[in-house]
Design an enzyme around this catalytic site. Structure first.
Site, mmCIF file in Angstrom:
data_model
loop_
_atom_site.group_PDB
_atom_site.id
_atom_site.type_symbol
_atom_site.label_atom_id
_atom_site.label_comp_id
_atom_site.label_asym_id
_atom_site.label_seq_id
_atom_site.Cartn_x
_atom_site.Cartn_y
_atom_site.Cartn_z
ATOM 1 N N GLY B 727 -1.246 -34.940 7.474
ATOM 2 C CA GLY B 727 0.092 -34.097 7.631
ATOM 3 C C GLY B 727 1.215 -34.894 8.546
ATOM 4 C CD GLU B 728 0.979 -33.321 13.026
ATOM 5 O OE1 GLU B 728 1.538 -33.022 13.944
ATOM 6 O OE2 GLU B 728 -0.304 -32.852 12.878
#
Ligand code: FAD
Ligand code: SF4
Lengths: 329, 761
Positions: B727-728
């Site tokens: 996600g990051e």
């Protein structure tokens, strides 16, 4: 947003009648600026008179000019075939502004009279002479990247944010007004004021007056014209500096005539008369362009965040004029 | 039933983190397929209900009034005009708000969810410019907004620290940075730097950023007696429920929070004042309340990424080995917050160096609490580190990828732990080939197209693997063979549910259409937070544990008349809608058959994930190589990203489509970080000046080129499903890749984000 009443006017006379004598009435175009300001309680009208029922016709005149109804949308004007071929700088300027959705709603009248984007003007917690005369100006020593480098005053350093108006200023547009005292006309270049000590008074409009139409005089050499907007992202941002220009070259490569206006630099669309004067009769080369740009910006003064715009304006002028001298223009 | 006694831990066939591998690593099934998001049809039909869309009988609407000073006391608060305005139900201020306990700082206890530990509307104190001073409830949103604009306040201001330059004069050393030591020292790095043959020693600055998810923060709340129902936009369900129970003095379990759909989280959709105030106002009014922040409201009361000033100093030998690696700096914070923007974290794990010094401090300011924002720490930390690496490569006359190859460590350079899996150089190689890196000129200013200078840059992306303990999953099997897995986790649009459906189908050996995934509600088994790119792996751990119980239960139910008779967990696998002997195709019985013979209508099993022992034993991180091409106008300094490629090593990719979108989304946000995003915090007042999407510039369509995504897809042997979380990482390294490309184009190093055109003129 404060409570208000809403009326729809079928034409200019009806609109003027509805608003007459009511200082708390405002004309409503597409609402893309006015309604935002009402939400922020910067504008607190008690009555809105919807003027989108005014003429939205875009009509070529017999002299080769163009008459544009105040209610024409920005989208319609940019897409108009006559505008695109005869005044390409106007089409490009409009398309460089806002977003497609906003341009669909925005009217010519509203675009001309849209208010500054100075954030301190929008934030009622800040000091702003334009919102509240005498309150002070938080932008002077605050965030002022988008603020004026020309024609500013100690009272206000805001800019007029319109792209369309920069092209109109370059084209010597006339604004046809109508109001309680009857119709009159003035040059667009004279409509907006510099801030002086009354930045709250932004235009020469009298109480109750509205914009009925805008007229462009014929300008055959505007076929060779363009608009360049320099901004902080590729789209959907106000101009740091913009340049509208039309160039008429003589056979010998000198400048026969030129129209030049700047956006993002002053409290009004800035017609670059000094640069125009410096260019006429000069060879159309980078040296003359630079000299003209220097002449126009000789009086420019920067603030904390925007001093770079002085050089940016000069470079953009040179680049735009350079593009117009090229074969492809 | 719980499955985690020590006896269970030694049961053969059970996944023991750090000791055995997830058995799914040997299987494939639907894992990795580009399955479209399962909730997509509901969303495009407008049928997916978001937090501000739940109807209630008697609902009233909330609007907030905000303070206009940074610190002091409220001396006058006039609410009469607001109270008299049409449609107003009530105005709540510190004078009439119900008494509430203050939130506690996230991570300080198992139910702590506070971004700040300041009491909410309990006294006349003002702690930041923009703090809510009144809540107006009205019959419509418009009436509430209007009435809120009529609230006026007078203040007795106190001296406030609202200038970073002022605040940094008295820096504070934290005793830990998200549980890690604030200072790491190996050898004498300063001395090694002085003695190094080649040195880079620079200061890098990154500005404040604000959260601007497309969905505004919102909640619909309703009390029934002492039971509180909250429809939230949340990536923090169970913690929010626990914290609200704490604040209102309720028994645990009396608060139910749900959040099935969230329009973007990125770390911002946690517990802020608005949910607490909505619950308090609903209590006061005795009516359900809906609160939806205005865009300005999000800037005023939802924290963002704080600003940093970082020093990176590298000392190298002429053959490109690091003698010294120094990364220090300072970030702005408040005393009531625990988010120091851990920018030294990437440097702890990336490169081999003989000596290391990492240290970060904070400068306290009177401002809104910071919070997590996509890759807190790594996003801005990699900007500094990866620009410095590029500068060093140039000084050494080495290709920047070659330099990274030379400083590639064999084990984690600061913890000494082995890597669970690390294929960074692979990612670089694949990316470089695909991007055409060999066309990059090592000397700046060599390529142009008219007034546009063209350059290429690259940078390393990295983000840690984490698996949060405490999450549980429940598996329910019906006689018809339908499987439902439930856990109180979150899908903020990134595809959690879709990937989990694929995961469960693969794990239980059933087709996708036999699987449902229930999430987004605290009435479900306890879930982990959606933060730190941890959710997928954490759910994975819980589902593995639940599956083990599930299989054991089925084996018991199967009994002695089954082909499975006598087999244990270690001897079987799930396949083809049932359980089979690992090495004997003939010994198989379907789930449906087992249930039917046992006369059972359904089977329900629940288990909690085993503790994340893999994180103790291994250094676990995702990696990536970001490649950027920019065009920079020599006239105006405008920068346009013309091509971008991200090549990632994030373990196994569970869904090619949603993963690619996550990587791309991170890169787009990274382009914003590199070129446009900056919160204008007025040091005179502590007030955010550009609190709108017109003035706070996120990248728009035209700022974003076609982005290409590659990934190694090599499973991490220590992670559930082999997947490390994605996600990051996408945003990390992007700032540096862009800045390095700008340097390659123009010969100018910009060490101060965002890279606006004035810096290049
Ligand atoms: C996010 C955003 C980005 C934008 N970006 C740009 C940009 O890049 N470049 C740009 O040029 N513009 C930009 N705009 C501004 C946009 O162009 C203006 O809002 C729009 O042109 C205003 O037109 P309107 O018809 O909606 O005016 P309204 O909002 O209806 O009215 C604006 C003002 O004009 C007055 N008015 C309207 N019509 C008349 C009339 N006929 N006679 C007298 N008074 C009248 C109103 O009373 C009001 O004071 C942006 C706007 C937004 C919200
Ligand atoms: S620049 Fe003008 S509009 Fe902006 S704060 Fe100052 S006075 Fe107000």
């Amino acid at each position: 947003m404060n409570p208000f009443s809403y009326e729809r006017a079928a034409d200019a006379a009806a609109a003027i009648g509805l608003a007459k004598g009511n200082t708390a009435a405002r004309y409503l175009g597409g609402g893309t600026n006015l309604v935002d300001l009402m939400r922020e309680t910067v504008e607190r009208p008690e009555m809105l008179v919807d003027v989108t029922g005014l003429s939205h016709k875009i009509e070529p005149r017999s002299d080769g000019g163009l008459l544009i109804g105040a209610a024409a949308t920005n989208t319609a004007l940019a897409a108009d075939a006559h505008v695109r071929t005869q005044y390409p700088l106007l089409s490009r300027a409009i398309l460089a502004g806002a977003s497609a959705q906003i341009r669909n709603m925005a009217t010519v009248g509203g675009n001309i009279l849209q208010r500054t984007r100075c954030r301190y003007f929008y934030d009622t917690a800040a000091a702003c002479n334009k919102r509240e005369p005498g309150a002070g100006c938080d932008a002077r020593d605050g965030f002022n990247r988008y603020h004026a480098i020309l024609g500013a005053s100690p009272a206000c350093v805001a800019t007029h944010p319109s792209d369309m108006c920069v092209a109109l200023a370059a084209l010597d547009a006339t604004v046809h007004l109508d109001g309680p005292d009857g119709p009159r006309s003035m040059a667009l270049a004279d409509l907006h004021r510099l801030p002086g000590d009354r930045p709250d008074i932004e235009t020469e409009l009298k109480p109750g007056e509205l914009i009925a139409a805008v007229e462009l005089p014929p300008l055959p050499f505007a076929r060779r014209s363009t608009y360049r907007k320099v901004r902080d992202r590729a789209s959907y941002a106000f101009a740091l500096v913009s340049v509208a220009a039309a160039l008429d070259l003589a056979e010998d490569g000198t400048v026969r005539d030129v129209r030049l206006a700047l956006g993002g630099v002053a409290h009004k669309p800035w017609r670059a008369s000094a640069a125009e004067a410096a260019l006429k009769g000069r060879p159309a080369d980078p040296e003359s362009f630079r000299a003209a740009a220097e002449a126009e910006l000789a009086a420019a003064a920067g603030l904390r965040d925007n001093t770079f715009k002085i050089e940016l304006a000069k470079r953009t002028i040179v680049a735009v004029l350079g593009d117009l001298t090229g074969d492809e223009a | 039933m719980s499955a985690h006694s020590d006896a269970a831990a030694s049961r053969p066939g059970r996944w023991q983190p750090a000791v055995t591998q997830d058995p799914l690593l040997q299987k494939h099934g639907a894992l990795g397929q580009p399955v479209s998001r399962i909730e997509g049809p509901l969303k495009v039909q407008g049928k997916a209900r978001f937090a501000a869309e739940f109807p209630y009988e008697g609902l009233c609407y909330a609007a907030l009034a905000f303070s206009t000073i940074a610190r002091g006391r409220i001396t006058a608060l006039d609410t009469a005009a607001a109270e008299a305005a049409p449609g107003v139900v009530l105005v709540m201020t510190h004078r009439n708000a119900p008494r509430m306990k203050a939130p506690s700082l996230m991570m300080s206890s198992p139910t702590a969810a506070g971004a700040s530990d300041l009491p909410v509307m309990q006294n006349d104190e003002i702690h930041w410019n923009g703090q809510p001073i009144a809540v107006v409830l009205a019959e419509t949103q418009e009436q509430a907004d209007h009435a809120a604009s009529l609230v006026t306040a007078g203040y007795a201001p106190l001296p406030a620290v609202t200038s970073f330059d002022e605040a940094r004069k008295t820096p504070r050393q934290l005793d830990n940075i998200l549980g890690q030591p604030p200072v790491v020292e190996i050898g004498d790095a300063e001395a090694a730097l002085k003695g190094a043959a080649v040195q880079v020693d620079q200061i890098y600055r990154t500005p404040r950023h604000n959260h601007n998810a497309i969905e505004l923060h919102a909640a619909t709340v309703a009390w029934t007696g002492d039971e509180l129902r909250v429809h939230d936009a949340s990536q923090l369900l169970d913690l929010t429920a626990g914290q609200l129970a704490d604040i209102f003095g309720l028994e645990a379990g009396k608060v139910r929070v749900s959040s099935p759909y969230v329009g973007g989280g990125f770390g911002g959709k946690c517990l802020w004042d608005h949910q607490i105030l909505a619950c308090a106002a609903a209590k006061l009014a005795g009516r359900p309340v809906r609160i939806m922040l205005s865009r300005e409201g999000v800037f005023r009361i939802v924290g963002g990424r704080t600003l940093t000033e970082q020093r990176v100093a590298l000392g190298a030998s002429t053959d490109g080995r690091l003698d010294a690696l120094i990364h220090t700096g300072i970030a702005a914070m408040t005393e009531h917050n625990s988010c120091p923007e851990q920018f030294t974290f990437p440097t702890r794990h990336l490169y081999a160096a003989k000596s290391v010094r990492l240290a970060q401090e904070v400068a306290d300011m009177d401002m809104l609490a910071n919070t997590f924002m996509r890759a807190p720490g790594e996003s801005v930390g990699t900007f500094a580190l990866e620009c410095a690496i590029d500068e060093l490569a140039e000084k050494l006359g080495l290709d920047p990828i070659e330099l990274r190859r030379r400083i590639e460590p064999e084990k984690d350079p600061t913890s000494g732990k082995p890597f669970s899996a690390r294929h960074l150089i692979d990612a670089y190689q694949k990316g470089a080939e695909r991007f055409g890196w060999e066309r990059r000129s090592p000397t700046p200013r060599q390529r142009r197209d008219g007034e546009w200078l063209i350059g290429m840059g690259c940078a390393t992306a990295t983000y840690p693997y984490h698996r949060f303990p405490g999450g549980a999953a429940r598996i329910r099997l019906t006689a018809g063979g339908q499987v439902t897995v439930s856990t109180a986790v979150h899908d903020m649009g990134m595809g959690t549910a879709t990937a989990q459906v694929q995961h469960i189908a693969a794990r239980l050996g059933v087709p996708l259409d036999k699987v449902s995934f229930e999430y987004g509600d605290t009435s479900l088994p306890r879930g982990v937070i959606a933060g730190g790119s941890t959710q997928t792996a954490s759910i994975g751990g819980a589902v593995i544990a639940a599956t083990e119980v599930f299989v054991e239960e089925l084996l018991k139910l199967a009994g002695n008349d089954s082909p499975l008779a006598g087999l244990s967990l270690a001897e079987v696998e799930t396949r083809d809608g049932g359980i089979g002997h690992r090495d004997d195709a003939a010994r198989f019985e379907s789930y449906e058959s087992i249930l039917r013979r046992a006369g059972r209508g359904e089977l329900v099993c629940e288990a909690e994930a085993p503790p994340p022992a893999e994180m103790e034993a291994f250094s676990m991180h995702s990696y990536g190589a970001q490649f950027c091409e920019v065009r920079v106008s020599e006239v105006t300094g405008e920068v346009r990203v013309s091509r971008f490629l991200g090549s990632f090593d994030a373990g196994r990719i569970l869904n090619a489509k949603t993963a690619t979108s996550q990587f791309k989304g991170g890169i787009i946000m990274g382009i914003g970080l590199a070129l446009t995003e900056e919160t204008n915090f007025d040091p005179r007042t502590g007030r955010i000046v550009n609190a709108s999407l017109a003035d706070y510039h996120v990248p728009v369509q035209m700022d974003v080129p076609a982005i290409e995504i590659l990934y190694t897809d090599i499973p991490d042997p220590q992670a559930p499903m082999g997947a490390r979380g994605i996600g990051e990482i996408g945003i990390t390294g992007v700032g540096a890749a862009v800045a390095n490309a700008v340097y390659n184009a123009t010969g100018k190093r910009i060490r101060d984000l965002p890279i606006t055109l004035d810096k290049l003129m």
